[in-house]
Design an enzyme around this catalytic site. Structure first.
Site, short mmCIF file in Angstrom:
data_model
loop_
_atom_site.label_atom_id
_atom_site.label_comp_id
_atom_site.label_asym_id
_atom_site.label_seq_id
_atom_site.Cartn_x
_atom_site.Cartn_y
_atom_site.Cartn_z
CE LYS A 53 10.46 27.85 35.31
NZ LYS A 53 11.67 27.33 34.88
CD GLN A 97 12.91 24.18 36.48
OE1 GLN A 97 12.16 24.54 35.61
NE2 GLN A 97 13.29 24.75 37.30
CG ASP A 120 14.59 28.02 30.13
OD1 ASP A 120 14.17 28.61 30.86
OD2 ASP A 120 14.62 26.56 30.62
N1 GUN Z 1 16.43 26.14 37.01
C1 GUN Z 1 16.50 27.31 37.65
N2 GUN Z 1 16.20 28.27 36.88
C2 GUN Z 1 15.88 27.85 35.60
C3 GUN Z 1 15.32 28.32 34.48
O1 GUN Z 1 15.00 29.45 34.51
N3 GUN Z 1 15.08 27.26 33.66
C4 GUN Z 1 15.32 26.09 33.80
N4 GUN Z 1 15.16 25.25 32.58
N5 GUN Z 1 15.85 25.45 34.93
C5 GUN Z 1 16.10 26.34 35.83
#
Ligand code: GUN
Length: 281
Positions: A53, A97, A120
């Protein structure tokens, strides 16, 4: 005839090039899009996702801030960090995350992110906006699936969409986005008695359960569009999705590969949401 393979990696790269141009316009106005990514602890898979990311942000000319906190971080400390980021004008998007270490309450942490920075799309305000059709941030993975359908010219209106999986991150928002697009939507899950009978009705089938090769060729309607959100390891340790790719591609009309399908689109949508947040300031 073999299915058309939907190239998520290629589409994501084209979208990201466009986001880079929009970010440059904002940067010239002193509003470079900024994303803060918080990771708590040392979950190896999370570390890979977070690195990807941050790298995608940098490549698109965004400002990114990676905040790595030890596994023992207290909830008060984490909430304090989020309050600082909420107030920081250089940061337009914030994500924590998941999964968080067990001693942290994920719901409380997510609710501490300002909804206007919730790129998100996990905050209850974002979920409520999606539910009611108000503007807001849609979760990135289902938004990425909708972008893939659009790019392939697949109109969900009037089609039967079957979503396998009911998570807050993928299954539920996926169903709402398909509903919004005019599909008739069925949500299946671990308690669905005859899964194959449901999936065989799908014009658009989205598999999002996290079970390697759960969807087999006999479960797919000929010419259906099959979207694989899964990311698993098979018995030989190879990366695979929730769909048994090779046999299913002989039945389906479209299919997404793993890797190179939905995964890259998730990151592209994260950038799109961050850009949208910055453009609103
Ligand atoms: N863990 C797995 N997928 C995601 C996501 O799209 N965002 C976040 N913050 N955590 C995750």
């Amino acid at each position: 005839m073999s299915a058309r393979i939907i190239d998520g990696a290629g589409l994501a790269a084209r979208l990201r090039a466009g986001y880079r141009e929009r970010a440059a316009v904002l940067a010239a106005q002193g509003r470079r899009p900024g994303l803060a990514v918080i990771i708590v602890g040392d979950n190896p898979a999370s570390r890979v996702y977070v690195r990807n990311k941050v790298r995608a942000c940098e490549e698109a000319g965004f400002h990114s801030r990676l905040i790595e906190l030890p596994a023992a971080t207290t909830e008060a400390d984490l909430l304090g960090r989020l309050a600082e980021l909420n107030a920081d004008p250089a940061i337009h998007g914030i994500l924590a995350q998941l999964p968080l270490p067990a001693h942290l309450d994920s719901a409380r942490v997510i609710e501490a992110i300002a909804p206007e920075k919730d790129v998100d799309g996990f905050h209850v305000a974002s979920a409520g906006a999606l539910m009611t059709g108000l503007p807001g941030f849609a979760p990135c993975t289902p938004a990425g699936v909708m972008a893939m359908l659009a790019a392939e010219g697949i109109d969900a209106a009037g089609r039967h969409a079957v979503v396998v999986g009911r998570s807050n991150i993928v299954g539920k928002p996926m169903a709402l986005l398909l509903l919004q697009a005019g599909a008739t939507v069925t949500i299946c899950h671990s308690r669905t008695p005859d899964l194959a009978a449901m999936t065989r009705q799908a014009d658009i089938l989205v598999a999002a359960v996290g079970r390697a090769k759960l969807v087999t060729a006999d479960m797919v309607k000929p010419s259906a569009c099959v979207i694989d959100v899964g990311m698993n390891r098979d018995a030989a340790g190879r990366l695979c999705g929730d769909v048994d790719f090779e046999p299913v591609r002989e039945v389906a009309g479209w299919i997404t590969p793993v890797p190179g399908g939905v995964g890259p689109m998730t990151i592209a949508m994260l950038l799109a949401n961050t850009l949208k947040a910055a453009e609103r300031t």
